[in-house]
Scaffold this motif. Structure first.
Motif: not given
Length: 297
Positions: A118-137
């Protein structure tokens, strides 16, 4: 399973994934099970069960090595079938893991395994949201030292599973000169001169700058990595232009401070190299997992 945990320079080679996992799980089981699970002792030791772990919400799955270690520590013969691999997305109510093993062991290991997931999936999921937001930059999403005590390496692993990049592991492997260091050392130029003495032992030397004047002084003093702290957007654009035009060539520029998901794209489009975000590991909401048992006797 492929080992994506690669300790940075300055960290002992013994700090590989399995070493980290074993230590984390041993502490967690000692904390939870202690001298023995009084409730699980009510179950026939010969009884075997089948179990399923479900994700109750969409997530990026992370923490499989920890969950497996918790289960195998108490039942070395446990059988595991993962339906969602580490770093992959799952849907709400999807079965991510099927388990068959000793009932007592699964019941005792359940909470430890789920806590890591639950903790590590939460970190990975949140990180993926931020990574997706800068895709292409060009900007990479980078973590910080704002982690749960004792679980830093696990959380930094989860950042990598979410597509992010690790900053320094701790105070021992890199130099990050912040406002108070600059003041105590007597200024930007003086502190960078002092940093030269330890640069060979550090993964990198980075200095925080709050103004364009500080940035210019840092670049003139040889800085090759600069943290632009809490600069407004117009100043960030000026900082990127100043850095690009410097005779020594551009340094690596990192943004930190006050970064939100809503404003992230505009920050990335300034042309900086890295955006460090403490909330990836500091402000996480656990992903909801549950385990359901079926008697096999």
């Amino acid at each position: 399973m492929t080992n994506p945990f690669q300790p940075p320079a300055g960290v002992s080679g013994d700090a590989d994934l399995q070493t980290v996992v074993r230590a984390d799980v041993a502490r967690a089981l000692e904390e939870d099970v202690g001298a023995g699970d009084l409730t699980a002792a009510l179950i026939d030791p010969a009884r075997r069960v089948r179990a399923r772990i479900l994700a109750r919400e969409p997530a990026v799955i992370c923490g499989a090595p920890w969950a497996e270690a918790a289960l195998r520590t108490l039942d070395p013969g446990v059988q595991l079938i993962w339906h969602v691999q580490e770093g992959e997305r799952c849907a709400a109510d999807q079965v991510v893991l099927e388990i068959e093993g000793q009932a007592r062991a699964l019941l005792s290991a359940e909470r430890t395994a789920l806590n890591f997931l639950q903790l590590l999936s939460a970190v990975a999921t949140k990180t993926r949201h931020y990574v997706d937001a800068v895709a292409g930059a060009r900007a990479q999403i980078v973590d910080t030292r704002k982690t749960l005590p004792g679980l830093r390496l696990a959380q930094k692993y989860a950042v990598r599973m979410g597509g992010g990049t690790n900053h320094r592991i701790g105070l021992h492997d890199a130099v990050l000169i912040k406002e108070n260091h600059i003041a105590a050392a007597g200024g930007v130029t003086a502190v960078l001169r002092a940093a030269a003495a330890v640069a060979a032992r550090a993964q990198f030397v980075e200095i925080e700058c709050e103004t364009l004047e500080q940035l210019a002084e840092a670049l003139d003093a040889g800085a090759r990595m600069v943290l632009l702290d809490n600069m407004p957007l117009p100043m960030l654009h000026d900082a990127v232009r100043l850095n690009a035009a410097h005779p020594a060539g551009p340094a690596i520029l990192e943004i930190s401070g006050g970064v939100t998901l809503e404003g992230l794209r505009a920050l990335a489009e300034t042309g900086v190299d890295r955006i460090s975000i403490g909330t990836l590991t500091k402000d996480v909401k656990a992903v909801d997992f549950s385990m359901r048992l079926q008697d096999l006797s």
